[in-house]
Design an enzyme around this catalytic site. Structure first.
Site, PDB file in Angstrom:
ATOM      1  N   HIS A   1       0.818  -1.221   0.000  1.00  0.00           N
ATOM      2  CA  HIS A   1       0.000   0.000   0.000  1.00  0.00           C
ATOM      3  C   HIS A   1       0.851   1.271   0.000  1.00  0.00           C
ATOM      4  CE1 HIS A   1      -3.644  -2.235   0.411  1.00  0.00           C
ATOM      5  NE2 HIS A   1      -3.305  -2.742   1.594  1.00  0.00           N
TER       6      HIS A   1
ATOM      7  N   ASP B   1      -2.394 -10.418  -2.377  1.00  0.00           N
ATOM      8  CA  ASP B   1      -3.004  -9.983  -1.124  1.00  0.00           C
ATOM      9  C   ASP B   1      -4.494  -9.712  -1.377  1.00  0.00           C
ATOM     10  OD1 ASP B   1      -2.056  -8.657   1.717  1.00  0.00           O
ATOM     11  OD2 ASP B   1      -3.771  -7.566   0.873  1.00  0.00           O
TER      12      ASP B   1
ATOM     13  N   HIS C   1      -6.138  -7.230  -0.537  1.00  0.00           N
ATOM     14  CA  HIS C   1      -6.333  -5.814  -0.853  1.00  0.00           C
ATOM     15  C   HIS C   1      -5.520  -5.410  -2.085  1.00  0.00           C
ATOM     16  CE1 HIS C   1      -6.854  -6.275   3.601  1.00  0.00           C
ATOM     17  NE2 HIS C   1      -7.986  -5.634   3.305  1.00  0.00           N
TER      18      HIS C   1
ATOM     19  N   ASP D   1      -4.548 -12.746   3.631  1.00  0.00           N
ATOM     20  CA  ASP D   1      -5.846 -12.255   4.102  1.00  0.00           C
ATOM     21  C   ASP D   1      -6.966 -12.647   3.139  1.00  0.00           C
ATOM     22  OD1 ASP D   1      -4.625 -10.531   2.300  1.00  0.00           O
ATOM     23  OD2 ASP D   1      -4.715  -8.772   3.613  1.00  0.00           O
TER      24      ASP D   1
HETATM   25  C1  SP5 Z   1      -1.138  -5.113   3.954  1.00  0.00           C
HETATM   26  C2  SP5 Z   1      -2.607  -5.136   4.250  1.00  0.00           C
HETATM   27  O1  SP5 Z   1      -3.228  -6.196   4.187  1.00  0.00           O
HETATM   28  N1  SP5 Z   1      -3.194  -3.997   4.639  1.00  0.00           N
HETATM   29  C3  SP5 Z   1      -4.576  -3.942   4.885  1.00  0.00           C
HETATM   30  C4  SP5 Z   1      -5.000  -2.725   5.632  1.00  0.00           C
HETATM   31  C5  SP5 Z   1      -6.481  -2.686   5.863  1.00  0.00           C
HETATM   32  N2  SP5 Z   1      -6.818  -1.722   6.827  1.00  0.00           N
HETATM   33  C6  SP5 Z   1      -8.177  -1.283   6.982  1.00  0.00           C
HETATM   34  C7  SP5 Z   1      -9.204  -2.328   6.805  1.00  0.00           C
HETATM   35  C8  SP5 Z   1     -10.588  -1.884   7.225  1.00  0.00           C
HETATM   36  C9  SP5 Z   1     -11.546  -2.984   6.910  1.00  0.00           C
HETATM   37  N3  SP5 Z   1     -12.810  -2.802   7.501  1.00  0.00           N
HETATM   38  C10 SP5 Z   1     -13.791  -3.770   7.045  1.00  0.00           C
HETATM   39  C11 SP5 Z   1     -13.659  -5.092   7.739  1.00  0.00           C
HETATM   40  C12 SP5 Z   1     -14.255  -6.195   6.889  1.00  0.00           C
HETATM   41  N4  SP5 Z   1     -14.536  -7.382   7.653  1.00  0.00           N
HETATM   42 ZN    ZN Z   2      -4.185  -7.070   2.654  1.00  0.00          ZN
END
Ligand code: SP5
Ligand code: ZN
Length: 381
Positions: A191, A235, A237, A325
């Site tokens: 990120h 990943d 994300h 994840d």
């Molecule tokens: C490296 C990496 O995996 N970073 C991920 C960062 C995510 N941070 C915020 C996530 C907020 C998610 N909220 C919704 C939850 C869904 N169950």
């Molecule tokens: Zn992630």
């Protein structure tokens, strides 16, 4: 002698710690030192003959500088010095953690010049130290503690050492298919943008490694079409940072499978295909969340990605941003993958026959050690 898959670890990566906000609660960040402990413990319990666990300590004097095209030198200097400044000004305890206060991005557009194309270099850095964190972050999940910079630099250097080991292995035995390497990079990196931390990331480990790998290849282009180095981001994300750093470059190319409309929300659409020389060398394959998608849908997307890498881009090297994840029980994910699916992912990647360096990104479930083990068991040759 049979060569083995190398896992690269440096215990300095567990020094960094942070907090995050879940609704109105401040908690220890899910991206915790224990993630690395869980992986190390599980891998060691397996006692696999084909796996070499390399525990190293990268001395500060040996840290390679982060190139200016990957991260701005002012941003790196900020990461290095900001915690000490908070300490000096008694704004944080030695064992504390600071979060950003104010983000400039949209606020700038209200300053009466919303049509201007101000870049961060044109925006003066405020004097207030709390403002600095907002200036150099895009969200609240990138807190800074005393050893954050050390862990982040060590993680990036693990990737660089991984590239060196991969190339050395190939030079030593060019006839032999090279064994993949896996770097226990923490904090994660995908990120992190050129001058922005966010999403638990500070330095973009995969970007540093892939850029370093490209710099080690012959200068004359051996493939007029395609891209010799490809970053495959698995990943959950979207790796917005990696995408943005390489958006105008064809080497390395970037391809990602990630949750559609999930964090970081504003990037990762299939319409983002690169620009300039990089046009056509950025590929996003968003996948719907469960129950609108299954593990079979995921594996189909993976085959699509591997097809692009092999046929369309004629890749010669693979850098894998490997997040866990995507696991069905992950607290931040939304996919259906089970433990054994990671072995299948590893096998399909391995079947490409390309030299590969994998770096740890996310993965926050209790089963993280088993997920990494499963992946490596499929990845090794
Ligand atoms: C490296 C990496 O995996 N970073 C991920 C960062 C995510 N941070 C915020 C996530 C907020 C998610 N909220 C919704 C939850 C869904 N169950
Ligand atoms: Zn992630």
């Amino acid at each position: 002698m049979e060569s083995s898959l190398v896992v690269l670890h440096d215990a300095q990566t567990v020094l960094h710690r942070s907090v995050e906000l879940i609704a109105h609660n401040v908690i220890d960040a899910l991206e915790s030192p224990d993630r690395i402990h869980r992986i190390v413990k599980t891998l060691q319990s397996k006692q696999w003959h084909w796996l070499t666990f390399l525990d190293i300590t990268i001395q500060e004097t040996d840290w390679k500088p982060i190139p200016d095209n990957i991260h701005g030198s002012k941003y790196i200097q900020h990461l290095k010095t900001i915690f000490e400044r908070f300490l000096r000004e008694n704004a944080v305890d030695e064992d504390g953690c600071v979060l950003p206060e104010c983000f400039p991005h949209r606020l700038l557009l209200t300053a009466g010049n919303g049509d201007s194309d101000m870049t961060s270099d044109d925006v003066p850095l405020p004097v207030d130290p709390f403002a600095h964190l907002g200036y150099y972050s895009f969200d609240l999940s990138s807190g800074i503690s005393k050893e954050t910079f050390r862990s982040a630099m060590v993680a990036a250097n693990l990737g660089i050492i991984g590239v060196d080991k991969l190339l050395a292995q190939m030079a030593q035995d060019p006839a032999q298919p090279s064994q993949p390497l896996f770097c226990l990079t923490r904090p994660p990196g995908h990120h992190a943008c050129h001058s922005l931390a966010g999403g638990y990331c500070y330095i973009n480990n995969a970007a540093v490694a892939a850029d370093y790998l490209v710099s080690k290849l012959p200068k004359e282009r051996s493939t007029p079409i395609g891209s010799r180095v490809v970053i495959l981001d698995l990943d959950f994300h979207h790796g917005n940072g990696t995408q943005s750093i390489f958006y105008t470059r064809k080497e390395p190319a970037y391809i990602s499978i990630h949750g559609e409309n999930a964090y970081p929300y504003y990037t990762g659409r299939s319409s983002e295909t690169g620009s300039g020389e990089g046009q056509g060398f950025n590929r996003n394959l968003p996948l719907k969340l469960r129950p609108e998608s299954t593990r079979d849908d995921y594996l189909l997307k993976l085959d699509t990605a591997l097809g692009v890498i092999k046929e369309e881009w004629s890749a010669q090297y693979l850098v894998i941003s490997m997040g866990f994840d995507t696991f069905r029980l992950d607290p931040l994910g939304g996919f259906e993958l089970d433990i054994d699916d990671y072995a299948e992912i590893g096998r399909r990647i391995s079947a490409l026959g390309l030299p590969a360096l994998a770096l740890l990104e996310g993965g926050y479930s209790d089963e993280l050690g088993e997920l990494v083990s499963s992946f490596l068991s499929g990845l090794h040759r």
